[in-house]
Design a protein around this motif. Sequence first.
Motif, mmCIF file in Angstrom:
data_model
loop_
_atom_site.group_PDB
_atom_site.id
_atom_site.type_symbol
_atom_site.label_atom_id
_atom_site.label_comp_id
_atom_site.label_asym_id
_atom_site.label_seq_id
_atom_site.Cartn_x
_atom_site.Cartn_y
_atom_site.Cartn_z
ATOM 1 N N LEU A 94 0.864 -1.176 0.000
ATOM 2 C CA LEU A 94 0.000 0.000 0.000
ATOM 3 C C LEU A 94 0.904 1.230 0.000
ATOM 4 C CD1 LEU A 94 -3.039 0.718 0.157
ATOM 5 C CD2 LEU A 94 -2.810 0.790 2.635
ATOM 6 N N THR A 95 0.934 1.939 -1.117
ATOM 7 C CA THR A 95 1.830 3.085 -1.254
ATOM 8 C C THR A 95 1.042 4.379 -1.072
ATOM 9 O OG1 THR A 95 3.192 1.832 -2.813
ATOM 10 C CG2 THR A 95 3.512 4.221 -2.744
ATOM 11 N N VAL A 96 1.499 5.203 -0.160
ATOM 12 C CA VAL A 96 0.791 6.431 0.185
ATOM 13 C C VAL A 96 1.723 7.625 0.000
ATOM 14 C CG1 VAL A 96 -0.419 7.689 2.017
ATOM 15 C CG2 VAL A 96 -0.650 5.201 1.845
ATOM 16 N N GLY A 97 1.285 8.589 -0.780
ATOM 17 C CA GLY A 97 2.023 9.842 -0.912
ATOM 18 C C GLY A 97 1.686 10.782 0.235
ATOM 19 N N ILE A 98 2.669 11.506 0.727
ATOM 20 C CA ILE A 98 2.455 12.475 1.812
ATOM 21 C C ILE A 98 3.101 13.791 1.398
ATOM 22 C CG2 ILE A 98 2.820 13.019 4.246
ATOM 23 C CD1 ILE A 98 2.909 10.134 4.908
ATOM 24 N N VAL A 99 2.339 14.872 1.484
ATOM 25 C CA VAL A 99 2.892 16.173 1.110
ATOM 26 C C VAL A 99 3.901 16.621 2.167
ATOM 27 C CG1 VAL A 99 0.877 16.858 -0.221
ATOM 28 C CG2 VAL A 99 0.964 17.398 2.228
ATOM 29 N N PRO A 100 4.905 17.414 1.782
ATOM 30 C CA PRO A 100 5.972 17.790 2.723
ATOM 31 C C PRO A 100 5.473 18.425 4.023
ATOM 32 C CG PRO A 100 6.624 18.341 0.496
ATOM 33 C CD PRO A 100 5.184 17.891 0.409
ATOM 34 N N ALA A 101 4.390 19.189 3.971
ATOM 35 C CA ALA A 101 3.908 19.866 5.174
ATOM 36 C C ALA A 101 3.475 18.896 6.261
ATOM 37 C CB ALA A 101 2.747 20.807 4.827
ATOM 38 N N LEU A 102 3.189 17.639 5.896
ATOM 39 C CA LEU A 102 2.795 16.619 6.866
ATOM 40 C C LEU A 102 3.818 15.490 6.959
ATOM 41 C CD1 LEU A 102 -1.010 16.358 6.002
ATOM 42 C CD2 LEU A 102 0.005 17.424 8.029
ATOM 43 N N ALA A 103 4.986 15.691 6.354
ATOM 44 C CA ALA A 103 5.970 14.613 6.265
ATOM 45 C C ALA A 103 7.195 14.882 7.123
ATOM 46 C CB ALA A 103 6.375 14.390 4.802
ATOM 47 N N TYR A 104 7.019 15.534 8.255
ATOM 48 C CA TYR A 104 8.146 15.722 9.160
ATOM 49 C C TYR A 104 8.324 14.470 10.022
ATOM 50 C CZ TYR A 104 4.283 17.135 12.237
ATOM 51 O OH TYR A 104 3.108 17.178 12.951
ATOM 52 N N GLY A 105 9.437 14.383 10.722
ATOM 53 C CA GLY A 105 9.852 13.152 11.383
ATOM 54 C C GLY A 105 8.831 12.517 12.297
ATOM 55 N N GLN A 106 8.294 13.304 13.261
ATOM 56 C CA GLN A 106 7.359 12.715 14.213
ATOM 57 C C GLN A 106 6.104 12.198 13.529
ATOM 58 O OE1 GLN A 106 8.751 15.854 14.348
ATOM 59 N NE2 GLN A 106 8.659 16.650 16.450
ATOM 60 N N GLN A 107 5.632 12.934 12.509
ATOM 61 C CA GLN A 107 4.416 12.532 11.815
ATOM 62 C C GLN A 107 4.626 11.225 11.058
ATOM 63 O OE1 GLN A 107 1.259 14.395 11.837
ATOM 64 N NE2 GLN A 107 0.771 12.308 11.232
ATOM 65 N N LEU A 108 5.747 11.106 10.351
ATOM 66 C CA LEU A 108 6.042 9.866 9.625
ATOM 67 C C LEU A 108 6.166 8.688 10.586
ATOM 68 C CD1 LEU A 108 8.673 11.175 7.049
ATOM 69 C CD2 LEU A 108 6.285 10.594 6.604
ATOM 70 N N ALA A 109 6.779 8.929 11.743
ATOM 71 C CA ALA A 109 6.929 7.855 12.737
ATOM 72 C C ALA A 109 5.569 7.406 13.260
ATOM 73 C CB ALA A 109 7.809 8.329 13.889
ATOM 74 N N ARG A 110 4.656 8.370 13.480
ATOM 75 C CA ARG A 110 3.320 8.009 13.960
ATOM 76 C C ARG A 110 2.574 7.169 12.922
ATOM 77 N NH1 ARG A 110 3.399 13.292 16.562
ATOM 78 N NH2 ARG A 110 2.752 14.289 14.630
ATOM 79 N N VAL A 111 2.628 7.590 11.654
ATOM 80 C CA VAL A 111 1.948 6.833 10.595
ATOM 81 C C VAL A 111 2.494 5.407 10.539
ATOM 82 C CG1 VAL A 111 1.564 6.648 8.105
ATOM 83 C CG2 VAL A 111 1.401 8.886 9.216
ATOM 84 N N THR A 112 3.810 5.260 10.593
ATOM 85 C CA THR A 112 4.415 3.936 10.511
ATOM 86 C C THR A 112 4.041 3.071 11.703
ATOM 87 O OG1 THR A 112 6.286 4.863 9.274
ATOM 88 C CG2 THR A 112 6.607 2.709 10.285
ATOM 89 N N HIS A 113 4.107 3.652 12.896
ATOM 90 C CA HIS A 113 3.823 2.893 14.116
ATOM 91 C C HIS A 113 2.372 2.424 14.143
ATOM 92 C CE1 HIS A 113 4.083 1.682 18.325
ATOM 93 N NE2 HIS A 113 2.974 2.355 18.546
ATOM 94 N N ILE A 114 1.435 3.317 13.872
ATOM 95 C CA ILE A 114 0.007 2.954 13.895
ATOM 96 C C ILE A 114 -0.317 2.017 12.737
ATOM 97 C CG2 ILE A 114 -2.346 3.867 13.764
ATOM 98 C CD1 ILE A 114 -1.240 6.433 15.084
ATOM 99 N N GLY A 115 0.314 2.254 11.574
ATOM 100 C CA GLY A 115 0.080 1.390 10.424
ATOM 101 C C GLY A 115 0.506 -0.044 10.668
#
Length: 343
Positions: A94-115
């Motif tokens: 499942l490939t998901v694009g994320i715009v830079p404004a929401l792609a900072y470190g903590q946000q990416l880590a949260r998406v990965t952890h919950i995913g």
Amino acid sequence: MDIDARTLRTFREVTLTGSFTQAARRLGYSQSSVTAQMRALERQVGEPVFERLPNGVRLTHSGIVLRDYARQILTLVGEMETALRRPAANPPRLTVGIVPALAYGQQLARVTHIGRRLLSGVQLALRIMGTAEVHDAFKAGAIDGALVLTVVDADDPADLLGEQQYADRSDDLTEVRLQEVEFVPVTGVGRRPGGHGRQVVIADPDCPSQRWLPEFLRLRCDSPPEIHELGSMAGVRAATQSGLGCAMLPTALAADHEEAGGLRPLPGVPRMRWNASLILGRHDTRPAVDRQNLTETLRQATALGRAARPAVPAAEVLGGAGLGGEVLGGGATALDPDTSIAS
């Protein structure tokens, strides 16, 4: 009480859309089927879970209690369904694009952890891409979904990604609004007083959260600021801390650095908010459970990064006539007439 998972999924969709009609459209049911399911649900609960309104429905106290338990139950059901599937040598991707404004470190880590929890058995791949690249990525089959920022209360499908250029394309895409995300205007602590508005650092020129500050300053100062485009929020934050200019950062990203003394709020400019939205292909054939779990993953991830302080929808500032010290909606105040941000 014997409530099946199908009814709970329908109930969840109604709570997300606030409408039997919209829920039926998303689920591919008739409206009468959704209405019948919800009436049967209320009979099982023993009292109303929805308050009927002229333009939709709203949860009652019992509905709120049921919603919270339904979320937990459906998460477990999704995990059970995944666990019972035959293990695959190559799990679905499942490939998901994320715009830079929401792609900072903590946000990416949260998406990965919950995913990892909600999308067990699915390989989640994140791709950082500019807002203008999202449609072409869908068209090329490079992504299955995209996490973007959209304007709060923009109901016109032409504004799906904040650009009129998408008006003739919007039938191919559908938007699921997840959370409102707050952004704060900041500048470096060592920035020379009075020079805040001459230079703006941005990550994505097509993102509404990044276009807003240059436009605000242009209208206020009668001349466009110099813009530095860095492509990532980490770069924007570092450049702002170093004194290169001012920027709009997600409040969750700016907070730690404000406390550490590296950033401070930009005087006279309100905090703002935009929708974090999941964009999906309207005719996606991926299993419904994967789409639902992806939606819930991103909803939870953006909720954890959401700040509670009041902010203003962008349209209330740039869409209004008063930029000269009038009170703006949402508890924020525009620039004081005696404050010069471009001097």
